[in-house]
Design a protein around this motif. Structure first.
Motif, PDB file in Angstrom:
ATOM      1  N   THR A 101       1.574  -1.286  -0.329  1.00 24.72           N
ATOM      2  CA  THR A 101      -0.294   0.023   0.006  1.00 24.72           C
ATOM      3  C   THR A 101       1.087   0.953   0.113  1.00 24.72           C
ATOM      4  O   THR A 101       1.997   1.740   0.142  1.00 24.72           O
ATOM      5  N   TRP A 102       0.174   2.296  -0.207  1.00 23.69           N
ATOM      6  CA  TRP A 102       1.119   4.105  -0.858  1.00 23.69           C
ATOM      7  C   TRP A 102       0.051   5.061   1.109  1.00 23.69           C
ATOM      8  O   TRP A 102       0.927   5.998   0.618  1.00 23.69           O
ATOM      9  N   GLY A 103      -0.326   4.285   1.576  1.00 25.65           N
ATOM     10  CA  GLY A 103      -1.153   5.190   2.777  1.00 25.65           C
ATOM     11  C   GLY A 103      -0.916   3.944   3.437  1.00 25.65           C
ATOM     12  O   GLY A 103      -1.072   3.152   3.458  1.00 25.65           O
ATOM     13  N   GLU A 104      -1.604   4.752   4.807  1.00 25.39           N
ATOM     14  CA  GLU A 104      -2.038   3.916   5.725  1.00 25.39           C
ATOM     15  C   GLU A 104      -3.464   3.387   5.772  1.00 25.39           C
ATOM     16  O   GLU A 104      -4.439   3.843   6.404  1.00 25.39           O
ATOM     17  N   TYR A 105      -3.748   2.682   4.961  1.00 28.11           N
ATOM     18  CA  TYR A 105      -4.845   1.657   5.160  1.00 28.11           C
ATOM     19  C   TYR A 105      -4.985   0.686   5.792  1.00 28.11           C
ATOM     20  O   TYR A 105      -3.914   0.097   5.598  1.00 28.11           O
ATOM     21  N   VAL A 106      -6.117  -0.213   5.721  1.00 31.15           N
ATOM     22  CA  VAL A 106      -6.374  -1.382   6.494  1.00 31.15           C
ATOM     23  C   VAL A 106      -7.153  -1.800   5.455  1.00 31.15           C
ATOM     24  O   VAL A 106      -7.954  -0.871   4.528  1.00 31.15           O
ATOM     25  N   LEU A 107      -7.423  -3.063   5.426  1.00 36.87           N
ATOM     26  CA  LEU A 107      -8.385  -3.649   4.490  1.00 36.87           C
ATOM     27  C   LEU A 107      -8.423  -5.257   4.838  1.00 36.87           C
ATOM     28  O   LEU A 107      -8.064  -5.660   5.772  1.00 36.87           O
ATOM     29  N   MET A 108     -10.609  -5.014   5.487  1.00 34.02           N
ATOM     30  CA  MET A 108     -10.850  -5.835   5.582  1.00 34.02           C
ATOM     31  C   MET A 108     -11.635  -6.936   4.592  1.00 34.02           C
ATOM     32  O   MET A 108     -12.233  -7.793   5.616  1.00 34.02           O
ATOM     33  N   SER A 109     -10.987  -6.652   3.407  1.00 34.01           N
ATOM     34  CA  SER A 109     -11.410  -7.390   2.509  1.00 34.01           C
ATOM     35  C   SER A 109     -10.424  -8.209   2.175  1.00 34.01           C
ATOM     36  O   SER A 109      -9.425  -8.536   3.044  1.00 34.01           O
ATOM     37  N   ASP A 110     -10.942  -9.215   1.653  1.00 31.04           N
ATOM     38  CA  ASP A 110      -9.345 -10.552   0.673  1.00 31.04           C
ATOM     39  C   ASP A 110      -8.420  -9.960  -0.282  1.00 31.04           C
ATOM     40  O   ASP A 110      -8.400 -10.826  -1.186  1.00 31.04           O
ATOM     41  N   ASP A 111      -8.539  -8.709  -0.525  1.00 29.15           N
ATOM     42  CA  ASP A 111      -7.928  -8.446  -1.858  1.00 29.15           C
ATOM     43  C   ASP A 111      -6.364  -7.795  -1.086  1.00 29.15           C
ATOM     44  O   ASP A 111      -6.147  -6.686  -1.134  1.00 29.15           O
TER      45      ASP A 111
END
Length: 125
Positions: A101-111
């Motif tokens: 990632t290129w930022g402070e992201y969280v990702l709750m999907s399975d992507d």
């Protein structure tokens, strides 16, 4: 490519604790958002928790809020999942996952782009 290796699974009684760890190699770890997923027999894989690349943001599934805590050590290229007050319904194979990632992201999907091989967690009643 990113290689992810989980460890720390096992058998525990209801109410007990386990700590899972995931060691990453192959890419700059601090560019990776990380997630822990689980899949129980006959059920779909679900995201349990995600942490942003610096660790500044986290997101938890409602089912584990207040019981599980994710943390990461970017100097050691590791992410950990502390699981307390375990319940039989927490029984599953747990997977570590990573995504650039290129930022402070969280990702709750399975992507996610990269996945570990999984570690079994069994909670006996």
């Amino acid at each position: 490519q990113v290689q992810l290796v989980e460890s720390g699974g096992g058998l525990v009684q209801t109410g007990g604790s386990l700590r899972l760890s995931c060691a990453a190699s192959g890419r700059t770890f601090s560019n990776l958002a990380m997630g822990w997923f689980r899949q129980a027999p006959g059920k779909e894989r679900e995201c349990v928790v995600s942490i942003s690349r610096s660790g500044g943001r986290t997101a938890y599934a409602d089912s584990v809020k207040g019981r599980f805590t994710i943390s990461r050590n970017n100097a050691k290229n590791t992410v950990s999942l502390q699981m307390n007050s375990l319940k039989p319904e927490d029984t599953a194979v747990y997977y570590c996952a990573a995504r650039t990632t290129w930022g402070e992201y969280v990702l709750m999907s399975d992507d996610y782009d990269y996945w570990g091989q999984g570690t079994q967690v069994t909670v006996s009643s």
